[in-house]
Design a protein around this motif. Structure first.
Motif, PDB file in Angstrom:
ATOM      1  N   ARG A  26       9.637  -9.978  22.778  1.00 47.83           N
ATOM      2  CA  ARG A  26       8.337  -9.292  22.753  1.00 47.83           C
ATOM      3  C   ARG A  26       8.290  -8.183  21.682  1.00 47.83           C
ATOM      4  O   ARG A  26       7.621  -7.165  21.850  1.00 47.83           O
ATOM      5  CB  ARG A  26       7.980  -8.714  24.124  1.00 47.83           C
ATOM      6  CG  ARG A  26       7.794  -9.784  25.177  1.00 47.83           C
ATOM      7  CD  ARG A  26       7.366  -9.204  26.519  1.00 47.83           C
ATOM      8  NE  ARG A  26       7.138 -10.255  27.482  1.00 47.83           N
ATOM      9  CZ  ARG A  26       5.997 -10.918  27.619  1.00 47.83           C
ATOM     10  NH1 ARG A  26       4.967 -10.597  26.841  1.00 47.83           N
ATOM     11  NH2 ARG A  26       5.865 -11.869  28.519  1.00 47.83           N
ATOM     12  N   GLY A  27       9.002  -8.414  20.619  1.00 50.04           N
ATOM     13  CA  GLY A  27       9.006  -7.449  19.525  1.00 50.04           C
ATOM     14  C   GLY A  27       9.194  -8.167  18.205  1.00 50.04           C
ATOM     15  O   GLY A  27       9.233  -9.398  18.142  1.00 50.04           O
ATOM     16  N   CYS A  46       4.660  -9.165  11.798  1.00 50.28           N
ATOM     17  CA  CYS A  46       4.498 -10.437  12.503  1.00 50.28           C
ATOM     18  C   CYS A  46       5.755 -10.686  13.321  1.00 50.28           C
ATOM     19  O   CYS A  46       6.871 -10.598  12.792  1.00 50.28           O
ATOM     20  CB  CYS A  46       4.284 -11.568  11.507  1.00 50.28           C
ATOM     21  SG  CYS A  46       4.314 -13.210  12.265  1.00 50.28           S
ATOM     22  N   PRO A  47       5.645 -10.966  14.620  1.00 51.45           N
ATOM     23  CA  PRO A  47       6.852 -11.111  15.453  1.00 51.45           C
ATOM     24  C   PRO A  47       7.760 -12.255  15.022  1.00 51.45           C
ATOM     25  O   PRO A  47       8.948 -12.259  15.346  1.00 51.45           O
ATOM     26  CB  PRO A  47       6.283 -11.353  16.855  1.00 51.45           C
ATOM     27  CG  PRO A  47       4.871 -11.774  16.646  1.00 51.45           C
ATOM     28  CD  PRO A  47       4.418 -11.098  15.410  1.00 51.45           C
ATOM     29  N   ALA A  48       7.241 -13.231  14.270  1.00 57.51           N
ATOM     30  CA  ALA A  48       8.076 -14.340  13.819  1.00 57.51           C
ATOM     31  C   ALA A  48       8.649 -14.115  12.427  1.00 57.51           C
ATOM     32  O   ALA A  48       9.514 -14.879  11.980  1.00 57.51           O
ATOM     33  CB  ALA A  48       7.276 -15.641  13.825  1.00 57.51           C
ATOM     34  N   PHE A 167      -2.930  -9.719  16.435  1.00 58.52           N
ATOM     35  CA  PHE A 167      -3.192 -10.546  17.617  1.00 58.52           C
ATOM     36  C   PHE A 167      -1.921 -10.914  18.382  1.00 58.52           C
ATOM     37  O   PHE A 167      -1.872 -10.794  19.611  1.00 58.52           O
ATOM     38  CB  PHE A 167      -3.967 -11.802  17.226  1.00 58.52           C
ATOM     39  CG  PHE A 167      -5.405 -11.541  16.902  1.00 58.52           C
ATOM     40  CD1 PHE A 167      -6.237 -10.917  17.815  1.00 58.52           C
ATOM     41  CD2 PHE A 167      -5.932 -11.912  15.681  1.00 58.52           C
ATOM     42  CE1 PHE A 167      -7.570 -10.665  17.530  1.00 58.52           C
ATOM     43  CE2 PHE A 167      -7.258 -11.668  15.371  1.00 58.52           C
ATOM     44  CZ  PHE A 167      -8.077 -11.038  16.291  1.00 58.52           C
ATOM     45  N   PRO A 168      -0.851 -11.382  17.699  1.00 58.51           N
ATOM     46  CA  PRO A 168       0.369 -11.720  18.443  1.00 58.51           C
ATOM     47  C   PRO A 168       0.952 -10.534  19.213  1.00 58.51           C
ATOM     48  O   PRO A 168       1.386 -10.686  20.364  1.00 58.51           O
ATOM     49  CB  PRO A 168       1.331 -12.183  17.346  1.00 58.51           C
ATOM     50  CG  PRO A 168       0.443 -12.691  16.265  1.00 58.51           C
ATOM     51  CD  PRO A 168      -0.739 -11.788  16.287  1.00 58.51           C
ATOM     52  N   LEU A 172       1.778 -10.127  23.144  1.00 55.61           N
ATOM     53  CA  LEU A 172       3.145  -9.880  23.611  1.00 55.61           C
ATOM     54  C   LEU A 172       3.271  -8.549  24.343  1.00 55.61           C
ATOM     55  O   LEU A 172       4.071  -8.427  25.274  1.00 55.61           O
ATOM     56  CB  LEU A 172       4.109  -9.900  22.420  1.00 55.61           C
ATOM     57  CG  LEU A 172       4.290 -11.238  21.708  1.00 55.61           C
ATOM     58  CD1 LEU A 172       5.113 -11.058  20.446  1.00 55.61           C
ATOM     59  CD2 LEU A 172       4.953 -12.258  22.634  1.00 55.61           C
ATOM     60  N   GLN A 173       2.497  -7.553  23.917  1.00 60.02           N
ATOM     61  CA  GLN A 173       2.576  -6.225  24.519  1.00 60.02           C
ATOM     62  C   GLN A 173       1.173  -5.777  24.940  1.00 60.02           C
ATOM     63  O   GLN A 173       0.498  -5.055  24.211  1.00 60.02           O
ATOM     64  CB  GLN A 173       3.177  -5.230  23.531  1.00 60.02           C
ATOM     65  CG  GLN A 173       4.598  -5.568  23.094  1.00 60.02           C
ATOM     66  CD  GLN A 173       5.212  -4.518  22.189  1.00 60.02           C
ATOM     67  OE1 GLN A 173       4.757  -3.370  22.119  1.00 60.02           O
ATOM     68  NE2 GLN A 173       6.268  -4.892  21.483  1.00 60.02           N
ATOM     69  N   PRO A 174       0.724  -6.208  26.109  1.00 66.59           N
ATOM     70  CA  PRO A 174      -0.640  -5.894  26.563  1.00 66.59           C
ATOM     71  C   PRO A 174      -0.949  -4.401  26.610  1.00 66.59           C
ATOM     72  O   PRO A 174      -2.111  -4.004  26.504  1.00 66.59           O
ATOM     73  CB  PRO A 174      -0.685  -6.506  27.975  1.00 66.59           C
ATOM     74  CG  PRO A 174       0.372  -7.574  27.952  1.00 66.59           C
ATOM     75  CD  PRO A 174       1.456  -7.062  27.064  1.00 66.59           C
TER      76      PRO A 174
END
Length: 297
Positions: A26-27, A46-48, A167-168, A172-174
């Protein structure tokens, strides 16, 4: 060659966004590959993402240069500038057509059936204005009381960052959603504009608003890998005009700063007048027509 280009675009997307453990962490990825410069516009957050964005790094460098110098740390980031310069000198804006994830995204959007439009020529210069102001001058001179600036383009404008990171990370972190405000709405509006525009016109962000493309364009006359026009074989049929996604008239301006070397014009030319060359050595992918074919006899 178009199929090959699409595979290379997909490969670069996977190479620069290869961290698929982010749903668990989640990071964002912070591993050793994060010191590698991504050739295209690919958001650091971007988390990816496994690489860093050259534009974002350049802004961070300029935003913090006053503080580092004040502290006696003469760190001026030759690696960031050098990496961008090497890429630009080697392939220039070929990056836009072959290695940029956001460029691929625009191409896919443009395939959606709709009425298509051109782009007003003066808008092409806006990306140079953004490069000078939001990437260089504002991070360097618009500083706070501690001498720190902001990455203006990333923070206030970049639609690729909103799509790839905004957005991602909200998914991942509401908890981040409570901090949304006018800044996010402004960037969301910019993203929506370019999404709709990409359906209606070819690569509008690349052509009007990408500072990285503007930087690479400065190397259009000196880059090692480029398209070359053979005037002796050109019949001025203008077949290269209609197929160019950047609206370049290659037979009239072979060193056009908008050219992304996608090879669409080379494929359209029936007389092999346009070829890819590396360091001045042409790489011909088609048989050379007989002289009588060149003259239409």
């Amino acid at each position: 060659m178009e199929v090959v280009r699409k595979w290379i675009q997909a490969l670069f997307f996977l190479l620069t966004n290869g961290y698929w453990n982010f749903p668990a962490t989640r990071g964002i990825y912070q591993g050793p590959l994060k010191v590698v410069c991504s050739p295209g516009l690919n958001c650091y957050s971007c988390p990816a993402a496994t690489t860093y964005c050259p534009l974002g790094s350049l802004q961070q460098l300029l935003a913090g240069v006053r503080m580092t110098l004040a502290n006696g740390q003469f760190f001026i980031g030759f690696y960031v500038v050098g990496a961008m310069g090497v890429i630009g000198a080697f392939v220039g804006r070929m990056v836009c057509g072959w290695a940029c994830p956001f460029g691929l995204f625009q191409e896919l959007l443009h395939k959606i059936p709709s009425r298509k439009f051109g782009i007003w020529q003066p808008l092409h210069y806006m990306k140079y204005v953004l490069l000078i102001t939001m990437v260089i001058l504002l991070p360097l001179f618009a500083v706070d009381q501690f001498g720190l600036g902001d990455p203006w383009f990333c923070k206030y404008f970049c639609p690729a960052g909103t799509l790839e990171a905004g957005f991602p990370m909200l998914i991942l972190q509401p908890g981040l959603r409570s901090n949304l405000g006018l800044l996010f709405l402004n960037k969301l509006f910019i993203l929506i504009v370019f999404i709709v525009w990409s359906v209606l016109a070819s690569r509008p962000f690349c052509r009007t608003a990408c500072p990285l493309g503007a930087f690479y364009a400065l190397f259009s006359k000196v880059k090692l890998v480029k398209l070359r026009l053979d005037p002796s074989r050109c019949t001025k049929c203008e077949a290269c005009h209609s197929v160019c996604p950047m609206d370049v008239k290659f037979n009239e301006s072979p060193d056009d700063m908008e050219c992304i070397s996608c090879l669409a014009c080379s494929k359209a030319c029936k007389f092999n007048a346009i070829n890819l060359e590396i360091g001045g050595v042409p790489i011909s992918s088609k048989p050379i027509p007989a002289p009588q074919q060149l003259h239409g006899s």
